[in-house]
Structures are given as C-alpha cells and as structure tokens.
Design a protein around this motif. Sequence first.
Motif, PDB file in Angstrom:
ATOM      1  N   UNK A   1      -1.510  22.986  -6.492  1.00  0.00           N
ATOM      2  CA  UNK A   1      -0.848  22.892  -5.068  1.00  0.00           C
ATOM      3  C   UNK A   1      -0.341  24.445  -4.782  1.00  0.00           C
ATOM      4  N   UNK A   2      -0.718  24.871  -3.697  1.00  0.00           N
ATOM      5  CA  UNK A   2      -0.289  26.146  -3.041  1.00  0.00           C
ATOM      6  C   UNK A   2      -0.861  26.431  -1.683  1.00  0.00           C
ATOM      7  N   UNK A   3      -0.852  27.669  -1.276  1.00  0.00           N
ATOM      8  CA  UNK A   3      -1.258  28.039   0.247  1.00  0.00           C
ATOM      9  C   UNK A   3      -2.532  28.689   0.167  1.00  0.00           C
ATOM     10  N   UNK A   4      -3.460  27.857   1.085  1.00  0.00           N
ATOM     11  CA  UNK A   4      -4.537  28.360   1.299  1.00  0.00           C
ATOM     12  C   UNK A   4      -4.609  29.750   2.079  1.00  0.00           C
ATOM     13  N   UNK A   5      -5.427  30.907   1.883  1.00  0.00           N
ATOM     14  CA  UNK A   5      -5.321  31.854   2.458  1.00  0.00           C
ATOM     15  C   UNK A   5      -6.602  32.338   3.206  1.00  0.00           C
ATOM     16  N   UNK A   6      -6.739  32.942   4.164  1.00  0.00           N
ATOM     17  CA  UNK A   6      -8.119  33.730   4.723  1.00  0.00           C
ATOM     18  C   UNK A   6      -7.741  35.052   4.362  1.00  0.00           C
ATOM     19  N   UNK A   7      -8.846  35.818   3.703  1.00  0.00           N
ATOM     20  CA  UNK A   7      -8.571  37.022   3.139  1.00  0.00           C
ATOM     21  C   UNK A   7      -9.708  37.838   3.964  1.00  0.00           C
ATOM     22  N   UNK A   8      -9.166  38.534   4.666  1.00  0.00           N
ATOM     23  CA  UNK A   8     -10.106  39.739   5.221  1.00  0.00           C
ATOM     24  C   UNK A   8     -10.148  41.350   4.596  1.00  0.00           C
ATOM     25  N   UNK A   9     -11.177  41.550   4.152  1.00  0.00           N
ATOM     26  CA  UNK A   9     -11.187  42.767   3.200  1.00  0.00           C
ATOM     27  C   UNK A   9     -12.068  43.890   3.853  1.00  0.00           C
ATOM     28  N   UNK A  10     -11.458  44.597   4.911  1.00  0.00           N
ATOM     29  CA  UNK A  10     -12.156  45.917   5.284  1.00  0.00           C
ATOM     30  C   UNK A  10     -12.960  46.668   4.329  1.00  0.00           C
ATOM     31  N   UNK A  11     -14.167  47.029   4.671  1.00  0.00           N
ATOM     32  CA  UNK A  11     -14.641  47.954   3.536  1.00  0.00           C
ATOM     33  C   UNK A  11     -14.189  49.388   3.526  1.00  0.00           C
ATOM     34  N   UNK A  12     -14.079  49.921   2.448  1.00  0.00           N
ATOM     35  CA  UNK A  12     -13.262  51.212   2.308  1.00  0.00           C
ATOM     36  C   UNK A  12     -14.637  52.165   2.695  1.00  0.00           C
ATOM     37  N   UNK A  13     -14.168  53.189   3.677  1.00  0.00           N
ATOM     38  CA  UNK A  13     -15.012  54.300   4.031  1.00  0.00           C
ATOM     39  C   UNK A  13     -16.313  53.644   5.022  1.00  0.00           C
ATOM     40  N   UNK A  14     -16.107  52.637   5.622  1.00  0.00           N
ATOM     41  CA  UNK A  14     -17.080  51.990   6.187  1.00  0.00           C
ATOM     42  C   UNK A  14     -16.562  51.827   7.794  1.00  0.00           C
ATOM     43  N   UNK A  15     -17.147  52.183   8.962  1.00  0.00           N
ATOM     44  CA  UNK A  15     -16.597  51.727  10.325  1.00  0.00           C
ATOM     45  C   UNK A  15     -16.822  50.333  10.772  1.00  0.00           C
ATOM     46  N   UNK A  16     -16.156  49.454   9.838  1.00  0.00           N
ATOM     47  CA  UNK A  16     -16.281  48.146  10.156  1.00  0.00           C
ATOM     48  C   UNK A  16     -15.909  47.512  11.672  1.00  0.00           C
ATOM     49  N   UNK A  17     -15.173  48.365  12.164  1.00  0.00           N
ATOM     50  CA  UNK A  17     -14.622  48.068  13.777  1.00  0.00           C
ATOM     51  C   UNK A  17     -15.856  48.160  14.470  1.00  0.00           C
ATOM     52  N   UNK A  18     -16.755  49.485  14.577  1.00  0.00           N
ATOM     53  CA  UNK A  18     -17.857  49.535  15.373  1.00  0.00           C
ATOM     54  C   UNK A  18     -18.908  48.671  14.925  1.00  0.00           C
ATOM     55  N   UNK A  19     -18.775  48.249  13.824  1.00  0.00           N
ATOM     56  CA  UNK A  19     -20.286  47.555  13.319  1.00  0.00           C
ATOM     57  C   UNK A  19     -20.058  45.989  13.665  1.00  0.00           C
ATOM     58  N   UNK A  20     -18.483  45.539  13.974  1.00  0.00           N
ATOM     59  CA  UNK A  20     -18.183  44.216  14.020  1.00  0.00           C
ATOM     60  C   UNK A  20     -18.174  43.091  12.990  1.00  0.00           C
ATOM     61  N   UNK A  21     -18.192  43.746  11.860  1.00  0.00           N
ATOM     62  CA  UNK A  21     -18.198  43.223  10.579  1.00  0.00           C
ATOM     63  C   UNK A  21     -17.229  43.627   9.609  1.00  0.00           C
ATOM     64  N   UNK A  22     -16.713  42.483   9.072  1.00  0.00           N
ATOM     65  CA  UNK A  22     -15.735  42.562   7.950  1.00  0.00           C
ATOM     66  C   UNK A  22     -15.919  41.370   6.910  1.00  0.00           C
ATOM     67  N   UNK A  23     -15.941  41.769   6.026  1.00  0.00           N
ATOM     68  CA  UNK A  23     -16.159  40.540   4.833  1.00  0.00           C
ATOM     69  C   UNK A  23     -14.856  39.515   4.790  1.00  0.00           C
ATOM     70  N   UNK A  24     -15.198  38.448   4.645  1.00  0.00           N
ATOM     71  CA  UNK A  24     -14.124  37.513   4.795  1.00  0.00           C
ATOM     72  C   UNK A  24     -14.125  36.320   3.543  1.00  0.00           C
ATOM     73  N   UNK A  25     -12.981  36.180   2.894  1.00  0.00           N
ATOM     74  CA  UNK A  25     -12.941  35.356   1.746  1.00  0.00           C
ATOM     75  C   UNK A  25     -11.908  33.997   1.872  1.00  0.00           C
ATOM     76  N   UNK A  26     -12.352  32.908   1.328  1.00  0.00           N
ATOM     77  CA  UNK A  26     -11.163  32.019   1.067  1.00  0.00           C
ATOM     78  C   UNK A  26     -10.421  32.400  -0.008  1.00  0.00           C
ATOM     79  N   UNK A  27      -9.013  32.314  -0.137  1.00  0.00           N
ATOM     80  CA  UNK A  27      -8.274  32.978  -0.988  1.00  0.00           C
ATOM     81  C   UNK A  27      -6.842  31.905  -1.187  1.00  0.00           C
ATOM     82  N   UNK A  28      -5.970  32.384  -1.930  1.00  0.00           N
ATOM     83  CA  UNK A  28      -4.766  31.943  -2.481  1.00  0.00           C
ATOM     84  C   UNK A  28      -4.894  31.740  -3.833  1.00  0.00           C
ATOM     85  N   UNK A  29      -3.854  31.791  -4.565  1.00  0.00           N
ATOM     86  CA  UNK A  29      -3.896  31.735  -5.946  1.00  0.00           C
ATOM     87  C   UNK A  29      -4.246  30.438  -6.563  1.00  0.00           C
TER      88      UNK A  29
END
Length: 333
Positions: free
Chosen positions: A9-37
């Motif tokens: 029992x606990x909160x579900x979270x959307x985890x957005x993980x910007x890649x280090x040293x990658x221009x994810x804004x220009x590429x319009x791509x950012x890894x996303x995971x379902x999370x929450x402990x």
Amino acid sequence: MSKNKVFCFGEILLHYAPPVATNYIDSHQMPFYLGGAELNVATALANWDIPVKYGTAMPSHFLTDQIIAHLSKKNIDTSAIQIAGNRIGCFYLEAGLDMKNAAVVYDRAHSSFAEIKKGSIDWKEVLKDVHWFHFSAISASLTQNATDVCEEALIAATDLGIPISVDLNYRAKLWQYGKTPIEVMSKLVKYCTVLMGNLWAVEDMLGIGSTIQSSVGCSNDELINAAHESMIKLKAQFPLLNTIAYTFRLTENYFGVLSNKNNFYTSPIYNSREVKNIVGTGDCFMAGLLYGIQHKNTPEELINFAAAAAVGKLYELGDATEQSPEQIKNRML
C-alpha cells in the motif's frame, strides 16, 4: 482465491529520468518509469511468483486505465486501487542518481494518494484475501490524510491478525506538513513485525541514536557493531518487531545485517562498483526479505537473498527489478 497474498500500500509515481549529458529536450525523448516504493516491491514479488495485491489512489482517466491494465498483466491484483482525486504524483531524477540526492524534484502535491481520505477504504473487504501487509514511511511523509489512512489500515490489519512490514525510508524533502518523522513513525511502527532501514533512518525517524554518524572512515566491523546496538534498542522500544534488517550501500561495497528473534546475521559483502542505477535498490532488498519470509527461509537465507537481490538491482535500469529468483540465487556468495 488465494489467501497467501502480500498487500503493498502506497503512492504510485511517474518517474521521469532525464539522461545525463544528453540533450533530451531537443530530441524530445526522456526515459519514463512507473515507480513508488510499494509498487516496486509488489512488482518484484509478482515477478517472483508471490501472490500480491497493490493499493493506491489514482484519478479517473485514460492513463490510470492503461497503468492498471499494465499492472494486471504483471499478475498484480489491482482490485484495491481507489479511483479518486485529480492527479498522479511524479518525480524527476537524472538517470543513475540516488533518490536521496538533492537533485531530485518531487511533484506530488495534491496527488490522488496525498489527498486520500480516512474512511474511504473498506479495509475489511480489501484485506479479506491478504496474509501480509506492507507499507513504507514515504506514505506517511506526504500529508496528514495519508498518515491517517495508513494508521487506519494498520489497525485493521492488526485486528485481522495480519503481520505488517515497513520500509523506514527517509526523504527529508517530503516531510512538509507540520509533523516530524519521529512524531508520526513511532505511532505506526508499533504495529509492525518486520522493519527494514538503516542506522541513520532509524535515528531520524524513530529517535534511536547511532554510535556513529557516518559510514565515512568506518570499517565494516564498526558499522556492523553499530547496527547490532541500534537493533537491540529498536527491539526494546517496539517489542512486536521480530525481524529487523539494515542495509549498507558504501562506495564500493554493499551488505545487509539482520536481527531475527534476538539473533544477529550479516550477509556476504558484495562489490558494488560501476553501478548503473540506485533507484529501487532498497525496494528490491525489501522484496527479497518478504520473498524469503513467504518461503519460510532461515534468517541466513533471508539476509543473503535480500542483499544479493539488491546488488543485482544496482545494475538494472528502471525502478523495479526484473531479476529472476534463479539469477539472484546464482549471485549469492
């Protein structure tokens, strides 16, 4: 319907993980995971063929429908998910960083789970097919509402004779609603039989001081001895606890310690260099403990499996482990 089921029992979270040293804004791509402990624990247990039910709150919209369908495909019982509120909480953290890192950005205010209401869940119905209840301190760190519902759930589980486990994970950024961790968690841990944490989380959240203030410059033996002393004090304050586990994730090593019915055990010390990801490591350790408990493993097997599972998670992307029990057992030293 199986009654041999773990309820997380606990909160579900959307985890957005910007890649280090990658221009994810220009590429319009950012890894996303379902999370929450708690979801990470539930996902691991389902992957390891432990019957599991997951409870949280999400709003009524297409994304919730898609997430529930995804979880159901993973053999997670979603019948206890409450459809209420207006948003799913999320957080932003660069790939590879720790949840305790100052760079983490939480966007969880007014989420469906944070605004969950006491009396809105029929706990007798939700827990009727459950034989274990698991939650984390993160749930109680969000709002008074969430804390009240956690306490309500723990009382119901206790009345039904269901054992309770808690992950005492401390996130300083989340305790913003006017209560201190010690005020809140002391009232909740008294219901628990199993606790996972570390020396400093126990100090910050339960007021049980450690003999050392940091792992820096300490030998493994010094850390182990400090953990043993802390666990003795913890057991004296919370007599229902029969199993206590601490983890040590150091610069190059990882290991766990366990107190079970006044006996003390230490896992092998694993190399943890060149890790890929830290998020979810503790959740994987917690899932490993619960897996061993469900299989009635010995204390030595409990701590060894949990530590080996956590070490394996360090080399996986995403928030929840995809390791098999066989892969974990092959890693055990």
